[in-house]
Scaffold this active site. Structure first.
Site, short mmCIF file in Angstrom:
data_model
loop_
_atom_site.label_atom_id
_atom_site.label_comp_id
_atom_site.label_asym_id
_atom_site.label_seq_id
_atom_site.Cartn_x
_atom_site.Cartn_y
_atom_site.Cartn_z
N LYS A 288 7.45 -37.09 -92.93
CA LYS A 288 7.79 -37.25 -91.52
C LYS A 288 6.69 -38.03 -90.80
O LYS A 288 5.55 -37.59 -90.73
CB LYS A 288 7.96 -35.87 -90.87
CG LYS A 288 8.16 -35.89 -89.35
CD LYS A 288 8.17 -34.47 -88.79
CE LYS A 288 8.11 -34.46 -87.28
NZ LYS A 288 8.01 -33.08 -86.72
N LYS B 93 7.98 -31.49 -73.92
CA LYS B 93 7.05 -30.40 -74.22
C LYS B 93 6.15 -30.15 -73.01
O LYS B 93 5.80 -31.08 -72.29
CB LYS B 93 6.15 -30.77 -75.41
CG LYS B 93 6.81 -30.90 -76.75
CD LYS B 93 5.78 -31.31 -77.79
CE LYS B 93 6.39 -31.53 -79.16
NZ LYS B 93 6.76 -30.25 -79.78
N ASP C 87 1.78 -35.08 -85.54
CA ASP C 87 3.17 -34.90 -85.96
C ASP C 87 3.59 -35.88 -87.04
O ASP C 87 4.72 -35.83 -87.51
CB ASP C 87 4.11 -34.98 -84.76
CG ASP C 87 5.31 -34.05 -84.90
OD1 ASP C 87 5.22 -33.10 -85.70
OD2 ASP C 87 6.33 -34.28 -84.23
N ASP D 166 13.60 -32.10 -79.02
CA ASP D 166 12.30 -31.80 -79.61
C ASP D 166 12.43 -31.39 -81.08
O ASP D 166 11.43 -31.17 -81.75
CB ASP D 166 11.61 -30.70 -78.81
CG ASP D 166 10.12 -30.62 -79.10
OD1 ASP D 166 9.57 -31.59 -79.67
OD2 ASP D 166 9.50 -29.58 -78.79
N GLU E 169 13.36 -33.30 -83.53
CA GLU E 169 13.65 -34.67 -83.97
C GLU E 169 13.23 -34.96 -85.39
O GLU E 169 13.76 -35.86 -86.04
CB GLU E 169 12.98 -35.67 -83.01
CG GLU E 169 11.53 -36.00 -83.31
CD GLU E 169 10.58 -34.80 -83.22
OE1 GLU E 169 9.56 -34.79 -83.93
OE2 GLU E 169 10.85 -33.88 -82.43
N ARG F 203 13.62 -33.38 -88.21
CA ARG F 203 14.66 -33.21 -89.22
C ARG F 203 15.69 -34.34 -89.17
O ARG F 203 16.34 -34.63 -90.17
CB ARG F 203 15.31 -31.85 -89.06
CG ARG F 203 16.10 -31.63 -87.79
CD ARG F 203 16.30 -30.17 -87.45
NE ARG F 203 15.03 -29.56 -87.04
CZ ARG F 203 14.90 -28.26 -86.75
NH1 ARG F 203 15.94 -27.46 -86.81
NH2 ARG F 203 13.73 -27.78 -86.39
#
Length: 461
Positions: A228, A240, A251, A310, A312, A314
């Site tokens: 990812k 957020k 992330d 949020d 996102e 996956r």
């Protein structure tokens, strides 16, 4: 400071690693002057203790590092690294009774403890260097340390300098080092080549979304790694709060970790065919942001109702997993900083993973223990499939209710990995919140060393 062993220096000082229960017997065999110095200095061979022993002229002639007892050692890892930072500048040669996996772990921990992130400000690392201990595969440990350094550097770099463009450039650089092939599909090309969910998540950013595809190796079993690469996650229109956005530069920790693992594999020239897929996006806010309530059609043809922008990660992984499955790899592994639920379940030290393959599970558990890279198996609990089926579309990206968040996310991904693909998913944290031996505060690889160690068992290498 480079994360490598020192040259085999004949002038290296002996560094004795001492179990606290063996300290007194060791002292009895030393000259009285040495025994008095050690006792007078308060050295008790506790974990993290270090002591330089001077010679008759006052210059250092040896050093000691505490190894504690078995109970103390069970509460941590990389114990030698805890003492290394307390030693003065110089080159040391390890002495003691360690061998096998324990010796490899401590030698690797020393290298990992040399890491500093100094891109923006000077950082002080360990001054002491270690000669590779006899009996360890120094080249292998240095390759692992280099892979971990890559992962940490990528995660620690803020999104201002590590957006999708820079992440692609880092992949290009990695491919160039090892002669790998690399291709990237960007922007509207994602729609043209049927990666609609990657495009939807990343289209609001000033930097175009992209799918990075790197391949290496011409023979052997096929291993596909999917990471990812959400370079920053605002949460999208489901914005957020500031307290949750502060660490979102990490992330893309899944992408950084598979890149570090890929570097290890290529440097060690493992006999396999490697493919690395990284959907690189920024989940930003603009007039073009995807919205709650939207229904997206994935590469696989499954429709997905967006109940939270949020969730996102996956979505971008789903399109990449679908592509990976089309090539029918022998094993496909995804890594992502996917859910806070996994962090709540096991904390920042353990790497939660999902797998229904007994061979993968056995190899991972054994490998993780050997290399001090702990993992924890989580269930692909099929009865929860109904939680990700909203009715209005094939799948729901953010089931309501708050239950089993990491499991439902993993089940979502499994829908795209192919029914016949051997698939394992890691839901990692990617960040060390407090400094620990061999693991400075900041970005950290999780699960990569365990996977590397397990590959022979998982793929029959």
């Amino acid at each position: 400071m480079p994360m490598t062993f020192a040259a085999n220096d004949a002038a290296a000082l002996p560094l004795t690693l001492l179990d606290s229960e063996a300290l007194e017997s060791w002292l009895e065999d030393q000259p009285e002057r040495v025994a008095r110095w050690v006792r007078g200095s308060g050295f008790e061979a506790k974990l993290g203790q270090a002591l330089v022993i001077p010679g008759e002229n006052g210059a250092p002639v040896a050093a000691l590092a505490g190894y504690g007892d078995a109970k103390a050692r069970a509460r941590g890892r990389f114990h030698l690294a805890g003492a290394a930072g307390k030693l003065p500048e110089g080159v040391f040669r390890l002495e003691g009774d360690l061998d096998g996996a324990a010796l490899e772990q401590e030698a690797l921990g020393w290298l990992l403890g040399e890491y500093t992130f100094d891109r923006y400000a000077k950082a002080n690392g360990n001054k002491a260097q270690l000669v590779a201990p006899a009996g360890v595969d120094a080249a292998r440990l240095e390759a692992i340390a280099a892979g971990e350094k890559l992962t940490r550097d990528l995660i620690n770099t803020p999104a201002s300098d590590m957006g999708p463009v820079a992440l692609e450039a880092a992949c290009v650089d990695l491919a160039g080092q090892f002669g790998a092939e690399i291709n990237a599909i960007r922007g509207e090309g994602l729609l043209e080549q049927n990666f609609p969910m990657i495009h939807a998540v990343g289209r609001a950013s000033a930097q175009a979304p992209r799918l990075i595809d790197m391949t290496w190796g011409a023979a052997g079993p096929k291993l596909t790694l999917v990471g990812k690469g959400v370079c920053f996650d605002t949460g999208g229109l489901n914005l957020k709060p500031g307290s949750s956005m502060g660490l979102m530069k990490k992330d893309m920790g899944g992408a950084a970790t598979v890149m570090g693992l890929a570097r290890m594999i290529m440097a060690l020239k493992l006999p396999l065919q490697l493919r690395v897929l990284i959907p690189a996006v920024e989940n930003a806010v603009s007039g073009d942001s995807f919205r709650p309530g939207d229904i997206l059609t994935s590469r696989k043809g499954l429709t997905v109702e967006i109940n939270n922008t949020d969730a996102e990660g996956r979505l971008v992984l789903a399109d990449a997993l679908a592509l990976g499955a089309e090539a029918e790899p022998d094993l496909m592994i995804s890594m992502a900083t996917l859910t806070g639920a996994a962090r709540v379940a096991v904390g920042p030290d353990l790497s939660p993973y999902f797998s229904d393959d007994a061979g993968v599970v056995s190899a991972l558990e054994d490998g993780a223990a050997r290399v001090a890279d702990p993992v924890w198996r989580m269930p692909f609990w099929t009865p929860y499939e109904k939680m990700i089926e909203p009715g209005i579309a094939d799948l729901d990206n953010a089931p309501k209710g708050g239950f089993a968040g990491s499991i439902t996310a993993a089940l979502f991904l499994r829908r795209f990995a192919g029914e016949t693909t051997r698939y394992t998913h890691f839901d990692i944290f990617g960040w060390n919140p407090t400094a620990a031996p061999g693991r400075p505060k900041g970005g950290v690889g999780m699960g990569a060393r365990a996977v590397l160690e397990a590959l022979p068992g998982m793929l029959g290498l």
